[in-house]
Design a protein around this motif. Structure first.
Motif, PDB file in Angstrom:
ATOM      1  N   LYS A 123       0.825  -1.211   0.000  1.00  0.00           N
ATOM      2  CA  LYS A 123       0.000   0.000   0.000  1.00  0.00           C
ATOM      3  C   LYS A 123       0.857   1.258   0.000  1.00  0.00           C
ATOM      4  O   LYS A 123       0.613   2.203  -0.765  1.00  0.00           O
ATOM      5  CB  LYS A 123      -0.928  -0.023   1.222  1.00  0.00           C
ATOM      6  N   LEU A 124       1.864   1.306   0.843  1.00  0.00           N
ATOM      7  CA  LEU A 124       2.705   2.497   0.933  1.00  0.00           C
ATOM      8  C   LEU A 124       3.488   2.742  -0.352  1.00  0.00           C
ATOM      9  O   LEU A 124       3.842   3.878  -0.659  1.00  0.00           O
ATOM     10  CB  LEU A 124       3.669   2.370   2.116  1.00  0.00           C
ATOM     11  N   GLY A 125       3.753   1.677  -1.097  1.00  0.00           N
ATOM     12  CA  GLY A 125       4.442   1.845  -2.371  1.00  0.00           C
ATOM     13  C   GLY A 125       3.653   2.646  -3.375  1.00  0.00           C
ATOM     14  O   GLY A 125       4.219   3.200  -4.335  1.00  0.00           O
ATOM     15  N   ARG A 126       2.339   2.742  -3.180  1.00  0.00           N
ATOM     16  CA  ARG A 126       1.501   3.521  -4.094  1.00  0.00           C
ATOM     17  C   ARG A 126       1.315   4.959  -3.619  1.00  0.00           C
ATOM     18  O   ARG A 126       0.711   5.752  -4.314  1.00  0.00           O
ATOM     19  CB  ARG A 126       0.139   2.830  -4.240  1.00  0.00           C
ATOM     20  N   GLU A 127       1.817   5.269  -2.437  1.00  0.00           N
ATOM     21  CA  GLU A 127       1.703   6.624  -1.898  1.00  0.00           C
ATOM     22  C   GLU A 127       3.022   7.345  -2.134  1.00  0.00           C
ATOM     23  O   GLU A 127       3.896   7.398  -1.283  1.00  0.00           O
ATOM     24  CB  GLU A 127       1.368   6.567  -0.402  1.00  0.00           C
ATOM     25  N   ARG A 128       3.168   7.939  -3.332  1.00  0.00           N
ATOM     26  CA  ARG A 128       4.468   8.435  -3.758  1.00  0.00           C
ATOM     27  C   ARG A 128       4.745   9.875  -3.332  1.00  0.00           C
ATOM     28  O   ARG A 128       5.816  10.395  -3.600  1.00  0.00           O
ATOM     29  CB  ARG A 128       4.592   8.308  -5.274  1.00  0.00           C
ATOM     30  N   ASP A 129       3.790  10.521  -2.692  1.00  0.00           N
ATOM     31  CA  ASP A 129       4.023  11.897  -2.263  1.00  0.00           C
ATOM     32  C   ASP A 129       4.954  11.977  -1.060  1.00  0.00           C
ATOM     33  O   ASP A 129       5.388  13.065  -0.690  1.00  0.00           O
ATOM     34  CB  ASP A 129       2.698  12.577  -1.903  1.00  0.00           C
ATOM     35  N   ARG A 130       5.231  10.853  -0.447  1.00  0.00           N
ATOM     36  CA  ARG A 130       6.101  10.845   0.713  1.00  0.00           C
ATOM     37  C   ARG A 130       7.088   9.694   0.636  1.00  0.00           C
ATOM     38  O   ARG A 130       6.855   8.707  -0.042  1.00  0.00           O
ATOM     39  CB  ARG A 130       5.294  10.709   2.018  1.00  0.00           C
ATOM     40  N   GLU A 131       8.182   9.844   1.343  1.00  0.00           N
ATOM     41  CA  GLU A 131       9.071   8.715   1.595  1.00  0.00           C
ATOM     42  C   GLU A 131       8.552   7.998   2.833  1.00  0.00           C
ATOM     43  O   GLU A 131       8.086   8.629   3.786  1.00  0.00           O
ATOM     44  CB  GLU A 131      10.498   9.195   1.865  1.00  0.00           C
ATOM     45  N   TRP A 132       8.663   6.684   2.829  1.00  0.00           N
ATOM     46  CA  TRP A 132       8.167   5.887   3.949  1.00  0.00           C
ATOM     47  C   TRP A 132       9.312   5.076   4.546  1.00  0.00           C
ATOM     48  O   TRP A 132      10.181   4.573   3.826  1.00  0.00           O
ATOM     49  CB  TRP A 132       7.052   4.950   3.483  1.00  0.00           C
ATOM     50  N   PHE A 133       9.283   4.947   5.857  1.00  0.00           N
ATOM     51  CA  PHE A 133      10.284   4.175   6.586  1.00  0.00           C
ATOM     52  C   PHE A 133       9.553   3.269   7.574  1.00  0.00           C
ATOM     53  O   PHE A 133       8.719   3.738   8.347  1.00  0.00           O
ATOM     54  CB  PHE A 133      11.238   5.100   7.344  1.00  0.00           C
ATOM     55  N   ILE A 134       9.857   1.979   7.536  1.00  0.00           N
ATOM     56  CA  ILE A 134       9.208   1.008   8.414  1.00  0.00           C
ATOM     57  C   ILE A 134      10.289   0.303   9.224  1.00  0.00           C
ATOM     58  O   ILE A 134      11.123  -0.418   8.664  1.00  0.00           O
ATOM     59  CB  ILE A 134       8.393  -0.026   7.620  1.00  0.00           C
ATOM     60  N   GLU A 135      10.296   0.538  10.521  1.00  0.00           N
ATOM     61  CA  GLU A 135      11.209  -0.164  11.411  1.00  0.00           C
ATOM     62  C   GLU A 135      10.511  -1.419  11.925  1.00  0.00           C
ATOM     63  O   GLU A 135       9.435  -1.333  12.508  1.00  0.00           O
ATOM     64  CB  GLU A 135      11.617   0.733  12.589  1.00  0.00           C
ATOM     65  N   ILE A 148      10.972   3.151   1.495  1.00  0.00           N
ATOM     66  CA  ILE A 148      10.176   3.171   0.266  1.00  0.00           C
ATOM     67  C   ILE A 148      10.201   4.583  -0.299  1.00  0.00           C
ATOM     68  O   ILE A 148       9.819   5.544   0.378  1.00  0.00           O
ATOM     69  CB  ILE A 148       8.725   2.738   0.525  1.00  0.00           C
ATOM     70  N   LYS A 149      10.646   4.700  -1.538  1.00  0.00           N
ATOM     71  CA  LYS A 149      10.750   6.014  -2.186  1.00  0.00           C
ATOM     72  C   LYS A 149      10.465   5.864  -3.667  1.00  0.00           C
ATOM     73  O   LYS A 149      11.089   5.051  -4.343  1.00  0.00           O
ATOM     74  CB  LYS A 149      12.151   6.597  -1.968  1.00  0.00           C
ATOM     75  N   ASP A 150       9.500   6.648  -4.174  1.00  0.00           N
ATOM     76  CA  ASP A 150       9.147   6.636  -5.599  1.00  0.00           C
ATOM     77  C   ASP A 150       8.823   5.233  -6.101  1.00  0.00           C
ATOM     78  O   ASP A 150       9.194   4.845  -7.208  1.00  0.00           O
ATOM     79  CB  ASP A 150      10.278   7.223  -6.446  1.00  0.00           C
ATOM     80  N   GLY A 151       8.116   4.447  -5.292  1.00  0.00           N
ATOM     81  CA  GLY A 151       7.699   3.116  -5.712  1.00  0.00           C
ATOM     82  C   GLY A 151       8.785   2.062  -5.647  1.00  0.00           C
ATOM     83  O   GLY A 151       8.559   0.930  -6.066  1.00  0.00           O
ATOM     84  N   SER A 152       9.966   2.414  -5.147  1.00  0.00           N
ATOM     85  CA  SER A 152      11.067   1.462  -5.033  1.00  0.00           C
ATOM     86  C   SER A 152      11.399   1.219  -3.569  1.00  0.00           C
ATOM     87  O   SER A 152      11.122   2.056  -2.711  1.00  0.00           O
ATOM     88  CB  SER A 152      12.303   1.979  -5.777  1.00  0.00           C
ATOM     89  N   LEU A 153      12.024   0.095  -3.305  1.00  0.00           N
ATOM     90  CA  LEU A 153      12.237  -0.348  -1.933  1.00  0.00           C
ATOM     91  C   LEU A 153      13.703  -0.680  -1.699  1.00  0.00           C
ATOM     92  O   LEU A 153      14.369  -1.272  -2.542  1.00  0.00           O
ATOM     93  CB  LEU A 153      11.363  -1.572  -1.677  1.00  0.00           C
ATOM     94  N   TRP A 154      14.201  -0.255  -0.542  1.00  0.00           N
ATOM     95  CA  TRP A 154      15.527  -0.650  -0.085  1.00  0.00           C
ATOM     96  C   TRP A 154      15.395  -1.110   1.361  1.00  0.00           C
ATOM     97  O   TRP A 154      14.681  -0.488   2.146  1.00  0.00           O
ATOM     98  CB  TRP A 154      16.518   0.499  -0.170  1.00  0.00           C
ATOM     99  N   ALA A 155      16.063  -2.179   1.717  1.00  0.00           N
ATOM    100  CA  ALA A 155      15.923  -2.712   3.078  1.00  0.00           C
ATOM    101  C   ALA A 155      17.240  -3.286   3.559  1.00  0.00           C
ATOM    102  O   ALA A 155      18.080  -3.738   2.769  1.00  0.00           O
ATOM    103  CB  ALA A 155      14.840  -3.791   3.115  1.00  0.00           C
TER     104      ALA A 155
END
Length: 428
Positions: A123-135, A148-155
């Motif tokens: 879900k958060l991958g579709r919300e591109r107006d913000r960067e998301w961080f999940i700890e 999560i940034k611009d539909g891409s993921l790094w972990a």
């Protein structure tokens, strides 16, 4: 602060003979990306460096990290006996760490018992107006950070860094098996870690100053769709491995949606205050539309108030029986489960908010859609609270009594909108 398993560069250097500010200046001059860890008696400090720029400096213990300056941290290191270690990491990991440390919390300590991490990442991958961080903190002692940034993921996790897809799957599998909790943070992608100006630093190397001032997160709306086919705009990791670049979120799992079976609500009476029956012609069509809009607006104002009172009655009943205040969390979990069918209730959106018996709603939905969605969300919340309660029978009886008392005292207000049927459906 979550620290990745980086490559050791220096370990256990004594602060009595190593000057922290000079060491950081030298690392920046060489284009270093990684973390400088300072272990002191009172608290630990961390300095994040990304491509030769200080992206963040923090002081504190555990998750209680506060922004500081390199000069202040260096002064403490000179005054106290401690140790300094330097660990190299990828540019993406350095950016994720600095961004998360300066992000704004959205949800904290969500339990995997009622919130699905895999679905949330999708879900958060579709919300591109913000960067998301999940700890993520799995019960098996593994921790991890998902950026999560611009539909891409790094972990990365406490065990590995680089293969984001495998890391996320491993974290999810461990949480599903043993349980866990996670925090969600966000920020507007206005400041790239490599662009963080060093002008706020208290030290200088050459013509470059080194330090960090946290950016203020914005509160923009969240409804752009992600393009999962887009090539991530991050640089490659230092090891040059093409397979470890940021991955599209859609590749983390073939299917990230929960297998939800739509629940048919009872045949509620018509909910809108209907506009008068008039023939729509070129002369009166606009007037008819205005009447409908006005009628729906009047209906929604009343409906929000009444549904807020229903939710408030349930919350009050739960507080009377349960030792913890869990209603709001379970309501958000219920909203998340039905967000595909009722997107205006998405807890990660900016349209709906519930707080202690009051509903704020700025989205678009018909009165019927709003009642159906809220009824189902409340029903799912009620079922989850009952399932996890140590006194399920007492809890359900208390909620039932309080809701029926509310209905009896306000029947003439509830019945015109079919909310008497909605209450019965919530209690099933």
């Amino acid at each position: 602060m979550l620290v990745p398993p980086g490559k050791p560069v220096y370990e256990n250097l004594a602060t009595s003979y190593v000057l922290l500010d000079a060491l950081i200046s030298d690392l920046c001059e060489g284009g270093f990306s990684g973390i400088v860890e300072v272990v002191l008696r009172g608290a630990d400090g961390h300095v994040i460096i990304n491509q030769g720029k200080v992206a963040g400096s923090f002081d504190g213990s555990g998750s209680k990290q506060e922004a500081t300056t390199v000069s202040d941290l260096a002064a403490r290191a000179r005054a106290e006996r401690g140790r300094i270690s330097v660990y190299g990491c990828s540019i993406e990991t350095a950016e994720a760490l600095s961004g998360c440390a300066n992000a704004e919390p959205l949800y904290t300590r969500l339990s995997t018992e009622f919130a699905d991490i895999e679905r949330m990442i999708s879900k958060l991958g579709r919300e591109r107006d913000r960067e998301w961080f999940i700890e993520i903190y799995a019960e098996g002692a593994q921790t991890g950070l998902v950026h999560i940034k611009d539909g891409s993921l790094w972990a990365f996790s406490s065990r590995a860094e680089g293969d984001s897809q495998a890391i996320v799957k491993d974290l999810i599998a461990e949480c599903n098996s043993a349980g866990g909790i996670f925090d969600v943070y966000f920020r507007r992608p206005l400041i790239d870690a490599s662009q963080n100006s060093a002008e706020e630093a208290g030290i200088t190397t050459g013509e470059q100053t080194l330090d960090f001032a946290p950016a203020e997160p914005s509160t923009a709306d969240l409804h752009d769709e992600a393009d999962f086919t887009k090539e991530p705009a991050h640089s490659q990791p230092q090891n040059g491995d093409e397979s470890h670049r940021n991955v599209p979120i859609s590749s983390v799992s073939e299917s990230t949606s929960l297998p939800e079976t739509p629940i048919e609500l009872p045949d509620l009476v018509s909910l809108a205050i209907k506009a008068e029956s008039i023939a729509i012609s070129p002369d009166n069509g606009a007037r008819a539309d205005r009447k409908r809009d006005t009628g729906d607006a009047l209906s929604m104002a009343t409906i929000k108030q009444l549904l807020g009172e229903i939710a408030g009655a349930i919350e009050k009943s739960v507080r009377a029986v349960e030792p913890r205040d869990t209603f709001a969390m379970y309501l958000r979990a219920g909203q998340l489960k039905i967000a595909d069918r009722y997107p205006f209730l998405d807890p990660f959106g900016a349209e709906f908010e519930y707080m202690t018996g009051e509903i704020a709603f700025v989205g678009r939905a018909t009165p019927t859609e709003f009642i159906d969605g809220m009824t189902e969300a409340l029903r799912l919340a009620m079922n989850s609270i009952t399932d996890t309660s140590s006194q399920p029978s007492r809890l359900r009886a208390r909620v039932s009594d309080d809701l029926h008392n509310l209905l009896e005292s306000r029947k003439d207000e509830f019945e015109p909108f079919g909310l008497d049927h909605a209450i019965e459906w919530i209690l099933r």
